[in-house]
Write a protein that holds these residues in place. Structure first.
Motif, PDB file in Angstrom:
ATOM      1  N   LYS A   2       0.826  -1.202   0.000  1.00 51.85           N
ATOM      2  CA  LYS A   2       0.000   0.000   0.000  1.00 51.85           C
ATOM      3  C   LYS A   2       0.862   1.255   0.000  1.00 51.85           C
ATOM      4  O   LYS A   2       0.550   2.217  -0.686  1.00 51.85           O
ATOM      5  N   SER A   3       1.925   1.258   0.788  1.00 50.73           N
ATOM      6  CA  SER A   3       2.784   2.443   0.825  1.00 50.73           C
ATOM      7  C   SER A   3       3.574   2.569  -0.476  1.00 50.73           C
ATOM      8  O   SER A   3       3.932   3.677  -0.874  1.00 50.73           O
ATOM      9  N   LYS A   4       3.830   1.452  -1.146  1.00 51.34           N
ATOM     10  CA  LYS A   4       4.525   1.498  -2.435  1.00 51.34           C
ATOM     11  C   LYS A   4       3.675   2.222  -3.474  1.00 51.34           C
ATOM     12  O   LYS A   4       4.188   3.019  -4.256  1.00 51.34           O
ATOM     13  N   ARG A   5       2.361   1.971  -3.466  1.00 55.12           N
ATOM     14  CA  ARG A   5       1.478   2.663  -4.410  1.00 55.12           C
ATOM     15  C   ARG A   5       1.406   4.149  -4.087  1.00 55.12           C
ATOM     16  O   ARG A   5       1.317   4.979  -4.996  1.00 55.12           O
ATOM     17  N   LEU A   6       1.438   4.507  -2.817  1.00 57.10           N
ATOM     18  CA  LEU A   6       1.438   5.921  -2.433  1.00 57.10           C
ATOM     19  C   LEU A   6       2.700   6.608  -2.942  1.00 57.10           C
ATOM     20  O   LEU A   6       2.639   7.726  -3.462  1.00 57.10           O
ATOM     21  N   ILE A   7       3.830   5.945  -2.837  1.00 56.63           N
ATOM     22  CA  ILE A   7       5.089   6.502  -3.339  1.00 56.63           C
ATOM     23  C   ILE A   7       5.013   6.671  -4.852  1.00 56.63           C
ATOM     24  O   ILE A   7       5.474   7.681  -5.404  1.00 56.63           O
ATOM     25  N   LEU A  49      -5.098   9.940  -5.074  1.00 59.06           N
ATOM     26  CA  LEU A  49      -5.529   9.386  -3.794  1.00 59.06           C
ATOM     27  C   LEU A  49      -6.966   8.872  -3.858  1.00 59.06           C
ATOM     28  O   LEU A  49      -7.283   7.834  -3.263  1.00 59.06           O
ATOM     29  N   GLU A  52      -6.825   5.603  -5.516  1.00 55.28           N
ATOM     30  CA  GLU A  52      -6.261   4.630  -4.572  1.00 55.28           C
ATOM     31  C   GLU A  52      -7.316   4.166  -3.575  1.00 55.28           C
ATOM     32  O   GLU A  52      -7.412   2.969  -3.273  1.00 55.28           O
ATOM     33  N   ARG A  56      -8.824   0.326  -3.069  1.00 55.45           N
ATOM     34  CA  ARG A  56      -8.821  -0.391  -1.785  1.00 55.45           C
ATOM     35  C   ARG A  56     -10.216  -0.792  -1.327  1.00 55.45           C
ATOM     36  O   ARG A  56     -10.391  -1.849  -0.729  1.00 55.45           O
TER      37      ARG A  56
END
Length: 94
Positions: A2-7, A49, A52, A56
Protein backbone atom coordinates in the motif's frame (compact mmCIF):
# COMPACT_ATOMS: atom_id res chain seq x y z
CA UNK A 1 2.39 -2.79 -1.00
CA UNK A 2 0.00 0.00 0.00
CA UNK A 3 2.78 2.44 0.83
CA UNK A 4 4.53 1.50 -2.43
CA UNK A 5 1.48 2.66 -4.41
CA UNK A 6 1.44 5.92 -2.43
CA UNK A 7 5.09 6.50 -3.34
CA UNK A 8 4.23 5.81 -6.99
CA UNK A 9 1.37 8.34 -6.86
CA UNK A 10 3.61 11.00 -5.32
CA UNK A 11 6.36 10.30 -7.86
CA UNK A 12 3.95 10.61 -10.80
CA UNK A 13 2.59 13.91 -9.43
CA UNK A 14 6.10 15.33 -9.08
CA UNK A 15 7.09 14.17 -12.58
CA UNK A 16 3.95 15.69 -14.11
CA UNK A 17 4.60 18.99 -12.32
CA UNK A 18 8.19 18.99 -13.52
CA UNK A 19 7.02 19.08 -17.14
CA UNK A 20 5.73 22.69 -17.07
CA UNK A 21 8.54 23.70 -14.70
CA UNK A 22 11.19 22.52 -17.15
CA UNK A 23 9.29 23.98 -20.10
CA UNK A 24 9.31 27.37 -18.36
CA UNK A 25 13.12 27.31 -18.48
CA UNK A 26 13.14 27.09 -22.28
CA UNK A 27 10.14 29.09 -23.49
CA UNK A 28 7.95 32.00 -22.54
CA UNK A 29 4.88 30.14 -23.82
CA UNK A 30 4.57 28.33 -20.48
CA UNK A 31 3.96 30.90 -17.74
CA UNK A 32 2.88 29.16 -14.55
CA UNK A 33 2.74 30.95 -11.22
CA UNK A 34 3.31 29.21 -7.90
CA UNK A 35 -0.46 29.10 -7.44
CA UNK A 36 -0.78 27.15 -10.71
CA UNK A 37 1.65 24.53 -9.43
CA UNK A 38 -0.17 24.31 -6.10
CA UNK A 39 -3.61 23.97 -7.71
CA UNK A 40 -2.43 21.37 -10.20
CA UNK A 41 -0.55 19.50 -7.48
CA UNK A 42 -3.70 19.35 -5.36
CA UNK A 43 -5.77 18.20 -8.34
CA UNK A 44 -3.29 15.50 -9.35
CA UNK A 45 -2.67 14.28 -5.81
CA UNK A 46 -6.38 14.31 -5.02
CA UNK A 47 -7.13 12.32 -8.16
CA UNK A 48 -4.42 9.79 -7.39
CA UNK A 49 -5.53 9.39 -3.79
CA UNK A 50 -9.21 9.07 -4.75
CA UNK A 51 -8.36 6.34 -7.24
CA UNK A 52 -6.26 4.63 -4.57
CA UNK A 53 -9.20 4.71 -2.14
CA UNK A 54 -11.43 3.24 -4.86
CA UNK A 55 -8.89 0.48 -5.49
CA UNK A 56 -8.82 -0.39 -1.79
CA UNK A 57 -12.53 -0.14 -0.97
CA UNK A 58 -14.47 -1.19 -4.08
CA UNK A 59 -14.61 -4.94 -4.66
CA UNK A 60 -15.71 -5.38 -8.29
CA UNK A 61 -13.14 -4.69 -10.99
CA UNK A 62 -15.76 -3.24 -13.37
CA UNK A 63 -16.94 -0.88 -10.64
CA UNK A 64 -13.36 0.17 -9.92
CA UNK A 65 -12.74 0.96 -13.57
CA UNK A 66 -15.96 2.95 -13.99
CA UNK A 67 -15.43 4.97 -10.80
CA UNK A 68 -11.77 5.70 -11.61
CA UNK A 69 -12.71 6.75 -15.14
CA UNK A 70 -15.29 9.12 -13.64
CA UNK A 71 -12.63 10.56 -11.33
CA UNK A 72 -10.24 11.01 -14.27
CA UNK A 73 -12.97 12.62 -16.37
CA UNK A 74 -13.64 15.05 -13.51
CA UNK A 75 -9.93 15.91 -13.34
CA UNK A 76 -9.85 16.49 -17.09
CA UNK A 77 -12.92 18.76 -17.05
CA UNK A 78 -11.58 20.82 -14.14
CA UNK A 79 -8.17 21.07 -15.83
CA UNK A 80 -9.68 22.20 -19.14
CA UNK A 81 -11.93 24.72 -17.38
CA UNK A 82 -8.99 26.19 -15.47
CA UNK A 83 -6.78 26.26 -18.58
CA UNK A 84 -9.09 27.77 -21.18
CA UNK A 85 -12.49 28.31 -19.58
CA UNK A 86 -14.32 26.10 -22.05
CA UNK A 87 -17.48 26.09 -19.94
CA UNK A 88 -17.33 29.81 -19.22
CA UNK A 89 -17.77 29.50 -15.48
CA UNK A 90 -16.45 32.03 -12.95
CA UNK A 91 -14.33 29.12 -11.71
CA UNK A 92 -11.96 29.75 -14.62
CA UNK A 93 -12.06 33.52 -14.28
CA UNK A 94 -14.03 33.99 -17.49
Amino acid sequence: MKSKRLIIILTVVVILLLIPFIAMQFTNEVDWKISDFVIMGVLLLGTGLLCEIVMRKVKGSNSRIIICLGILLSLFLIWVELAVGILGTPFAGS
